[in-house]
Design an enzyme around this catalytic site. Structure first.
Site, PDB file in Angstrom:
ATOM      1  N   LYS A 263       0.772  -1.199   0.034  1.00 51.65           N
ATOM      2  CA  LYS A 263      -0.184  -0.010   0.052  1.00 51.65           C
ATOM      3  C   LYS A 263       0.753   1.369   0.091  1.00 51.65           C
ATOM      4  CE  LYS A 263      -3.181   2.505   3.187  1.00 51.65           C
ATOM      5  NZ  LYS A 263      -4.174   2.569   4.172  1.00 51.65           N
ATOM      6  N   ASP A 268      -2.832  10.008   4.073  1.00 55.21           N
ATOM      7  CA  ASP A 268      -3.831   9.655   4.542  1.00 55.21           C
ATOM      8  C   ASP A 268      -4.739  10.554   5.219  1.00 55.21           C
ATOM      9  OD1 ASP A 268      -6.431   8.398   4.527  1.00 55.21           O
ATOM     10  OD2 ASP A 268      -5.653   6.622   5.776  1.00 55.21           O
ATOM     11  N   LYS A 275     -10.038  12.281   8.895  1.00 58.29           N
ATOM     12  CA  LYS A 275      -9.819  11.632  10.265  1.00 58.29           C
ATOM     13  C   LYS A 275      -9.626  12.868  11.249  1.00 58.29           C
ATOM     14  CE  LYS A 275      -6.490   8.413   8.561  1.00 58.29           C
ATOM     15  NZ  LYS A 275      -7.253   7.167   9.026  1.00 58.29           N
ATOM     16  N   ASP A 286       1.579   6.189   5.719  1.00 55.75           N
ATOM     17  CA  ASP A 286       0.457   5.282   5.289  1.00 55.75           C
ATOM     18  C   ASP A 286       0.931   4.596   3.970  1.00 55.75           C
ATOM     19  OD1 ASP A 286      -1.693   3.825   5.805  1.00 55.75           O
ATOM     20  OD2 ASP A 286      -3.147   5.390   4.750  1.00 55.75           O
ATOM     21  N   ASP A 345     -12.131   7.013   4.184  1.00 53.78           N
ATOM     22  CA  ASP A 345     -10.989   6.609   5.035  1.00 53.78           C
ATOM     23  C   ASP A 345     -10.588   5.049   4.857  1.00 53.78           C
ATOM     24  OD1 ASP A 345      -8.903   6.896   6.485  1.00 53.78           O
ATOM     25  OD2 ASP A 345      -9.924   7.190   8.403  1.00 53.78           O
ATOM     26  N   GLU A 347      -9.704   3.761   2.179  1.00 51.97           N
ATOM     27  CA  GLU A 347      -8.883   3.932   0.875  1.00 51.97           C
ATOM     28  C   GLU A 347      -7.982   3.023   0.541  1.00 51.97           C
ATOM     29  OE1 GLU A 347      -7.776   5.248   3.493  1.00 51.97           O
ATOM     30  OE2 GLU A 347      -5.553   5.166   3.008  1.00 51.97           O
ATOM     31  N   ARG A 349      -7.894  -0.417   1.026  1.00 51.12           N
ATOM     32  CA  ARG A 349      -8.334  -1.633   0.269  1.00 51.12           C
ATOM     33  C   ARG A 349      -8.637  -1.412  -1.302  1.00 51.12           C
ATOM     34  NH1 ARG A 349     -12.921  -2.151   4.789  1.00 51.12           N
ATOM     35  NH2 ARG A 349     -11.178  -1.360   5.879  1.00 51.12           N
TER      36      ARG A 349
HETATM   37  N1  BES Z   1      -4.345   4.273   7.124  1.00 49.17           N
HETATM   38  C1  BES Z   1      -5.405   3.824   7.795  1.00 49.17           C
HETATM   39  C2  BES Z   1      -5.195   2.773   8.893  1.00 49.17           C
HETATM   40  C3  BES Z   1      -4.140   3.207  10.082  1.00 49.17           C
HETATM   41  C4  BES Z   1      -4.818   3.472  11.220  1.00 49.17           C
HETATM   42  C5  BES Z   1      -2.854   2.800   9.925  1.00 49.17           C
HETATM   43  C6  BES Z   1      -4.005   3.861  12.264  1.00 49.17           C
HETATM   44  C7  BES Z   1      -1.845   3.100  10.780  1.00 49.17           C
HETATM   45  C8  BES Z   1      -2.662   3.514  12.339  1.00 49.17           C
HETATM   46  C9  BES Z   1      -6.177   3.251   7.022  1.00 49.17           C
HETATM   47  O1  BES Z   1      -6.532   3.768   5.675  1.00 49.17           O
HETATM   48  C10 BES Z   1      -7.795   3.482   7.581  1.00 49.17           C
HETATM   49  O2  BES Z   1      -8.189   4.596   7.802  1.00 49.17           O
HETATM   50  N2  BES Z   1      -8.529   2.741   8.001  1.00 49.17           N
HETATM   51  C11 BES Z   1      -9.783   2.807   8.593  1.00 49.17           C
HETATM   52  C12 BES Z   1     -10.808   1.624   7.933  1.00 49.17           C
HETATM   53  C13 BES Z   1     -12.162   2.000   8.510  1.00 49.17           C
HETATM   54  C14 BES Z   1     -12.604   3.494   7.749  1.00 49.17           C
HETATM   55  C15 BES Z   1     -12.996   0.878   7.886  1.00 49.17           C
HETATM   56  C16 BES Z   1      -9.644   2.475  10.288  1.00 49.17           C
HETATM   57  O3  BES Z   1      -8.898   1.736  10.445  1.00 49.17           O
HETATM   58  O4  BES Z   1     -10.354   3.192  11.019  1.00 49.17           O
HETATM   59 ZN    ZN Z   2      -4.972   4.633   5.023  1.00 50.98          ZN
HETATM   60 MN    MN Z   3      -7.621   5.657   5.660  1.00 56.12          MN
END
Ligand code: BES
Ligand code: ZN
Ligand code: MN
Length: 496
Positions: A263, A268, A275, A286, A345, A347, A349
């Protein structure tokens, strides 16, 4: 830093500091310790009996020799219980040592081995030292630069034969540590420095330097490939997306490759599903998965691994803007499956789905993706290890075995039909978010829709990508965790 083997015996080692590794409680009977006991006239026994130094893992003590031998200091480094010691204990002890004031003020350091030391242990010692003393100071103006770089590191060997094997260990340890450091630097580079385009030019520069293949898909090519999910994520940003494809072809000519997918979100924000500001700066990392894939290919090329390895890194910036994707939007992925975007968020996947589908182009024998995908990982293993999923028992076992050997801990998770159901959309084929529960698994269940008929594993490094407190060979900041796991996996690859 120069690193080499040294054939002198203890008294004649010309180094500012000599490091001796000590097994807990047991070291007092070690012949080398007995020898230096005569230099220090009973003081080591005293340290031991008073309980000041017992050889516990990561315990240290600095002894000044008062010029009774050539070296200025002897430093004892605890390894812990002899029955439990493995190479990771040496890596830790060496990392702890690397930051001691006594070491920082040394101009050369010599590690004196014990009877258990072999080539792999030497590699672990080098890794621990280089990784433990790693700092980023390129963003400081000169006045604030700390110079931690020690000019000379030695590993003492007791015979020519041992020196030859240690030389190999030094070479491998240094290449692997530099791989981790590259991954850390890429992850630590801020979003305004490491954009998708800059990442791509770093990749092509590294490919030239280390002689591996590198193709870059720009926006036109990405459109031609119909990577609708990647384009959807990128459309909110001023910065165009890229897909980097790196190739180390060290295996049989035309042999099926192992494909790594990483990825590469260079920042992000969450997009329209913005966020919260707290710790959002960490999202410059990220693209850690992508950085690890690039560093793994660099490391594989430098080690000359006899495998065909292809890395695919989809790169984009996830931003809110007038052009950004919105919750409820429906996009069509490269594979043709439609995706309802419920949360912008989620993104990672999206961009991975197109990259996984693109992997089919290379007729892979296995595909492993690595990503900072879900914050939910912290509710699974905390900050202690990496959850992963796989669809092939042999591949799962290979990853677990590589983890055991390298000390980057992992644990497998299942995907059940209930989870598969959770990512189905009522209006499109799939939805990109199934809510917070079992978030790491539902993200995996989403990705599973885009894989071909190959063994696949997905490694979620969210949460282990940043170290908050500092560990023996992992200073605070971006960790590069995952690089050593993949390199170990590729080095010891078995048919799946
Ligand atoms: N990059 C984040 C995941 C992440 C969170 C990495 C904290 C490192 C530390 C990812 O893109 C994300 O925001 N995931 C969301 C998914 C949700 C919206 C289904 C998450 O984990 O909250
Ligand atoms: Zn992310
Ligand atoms: Mn995200």
């Amino acid at each position: 830093m120069k690193i080499f083997t040294n054939l002198s015996n203890l008294e004649n080692v010309k180094a500012s500091s000599i490091v001796l590794f000590c097994y807990e409680d047991d070291f007092i009977n070690d012949p080398v310790i007995k020898k230096i006991e005569s230099i220090f006239i009973g003081s080591i026994k005293h340290l031991f009996e008073s309980g000041e130094f017992t050889g516990k893992l990561n315990q240290t003590v600095v002894l000044h020799t008062g010029s009774s031998i050539l070296a200025d200091r002897i430093i004892l480094a605890g390894l812990g219980d002899k029955k439990k010691v493995n190479d990771d204990c040496f890596r830790q002890a060496s990392g702890t040592i690397s930051r001691l004031p006594a070491i920082i003020s040394s101009s050369s350091v010599a590690f004196y081995p014990n009877n258990e030391t072999g080539r792999k242990t030497v590699a672990a010692i080098i890794e621990g030292f280089l990784l433990g003393s790693f700092i980023i100071d390129e963003f400081k103006s000169d006045a604030y630069k700390k110079n931690l770089s020690l000019p000379v590191l030695m590993i003492c060997a007791r015979s020519k034969k041992e020196a030859t094997s240690f030389d190999k260990g030094i070479e491998i340890g240094q290449i692997i540590a530099e791989g981790v450091i590259l991954a850390r630097r890429l992850a630590a580079d801020p979003g305004n420095f490491l954009t998708p385009q800059k990442f791509a030019s770093r990749a092509s520069a590294l490919a030239k330097k280390y002689n591996f293949g590198c193709d870059i898909l720009d926006e036109t090519k990405i459109k031609a490939e119909k990577m609708g999910a990647l384009l959807a994520v990128a459309q909110g940003s001023e910065l165009p997306p890229r897909v980097v494809v790196v190739k180390h072809l060290g295996g049989k000519k035309g042999g099926q490759p192992i494909v790594l997918v990483g990825k590469g979100i260079t920042f992000d924000t969450g997009g329209i599903s913005l966020k919260k500001p707290l710790e959002m700066d960490g999202m410059k990392g990220d693209m850690s998965g992508g950085g690890i894939v690039l560093s793994t290919v660099v490391t594989a090329a430098r080690l000359g691994l006899k495998q065909n390895i292809i890395g695919i890194i989809p790169l984009a910036e996830n931003m809110p803007s007038g052009r950004a994707i919105k919750p409820g939007d429906i996009v069509t992925s490269r594979k043709g499956k439609t995706i309802e975007i419920l949360n912008t968020d989620a993104e990672g996947r999206l961009i991975l789905s197109d990259a996984l589908d693109y992997a089919n182009k290379f007729n892979p024998k296995a595909v492993i993706d690595i990503a900072t995908l879900t914050g939910a990982t912290k509710y699974i293993l905390g900050y202690a290890g990496i959850p992963f999923v796989g669809n092939n028992d042999k591949l799962i076992e290979l990853i677990r075995a590589a983890s055991d050997r390298c000390g980057e801990l992992v644990w497998p998770l299942p995907i059940w039909d209930e989870h598969r159901g959770m990512v189905k959309s009522s209006i499109a084929d799939l939805k990109n978010s199934a809510g917070p529960y079992s978030g790491t698994i539902t993200a995996s269940a989403f990705l599973e829709n885009f894989i071909g008929s190959w063994p696949w594993a997905h490694i979620d490094i969210a949460c282990v990508d940043i170290e908050k407190k500092g560990r023996p060979y992992i200073p605070k900041g971006q960790t590069g965790i995952g690089l050593r796991l993949l390199v170990e996996l590729l080095t010891e690859w078995k048919k799946v």
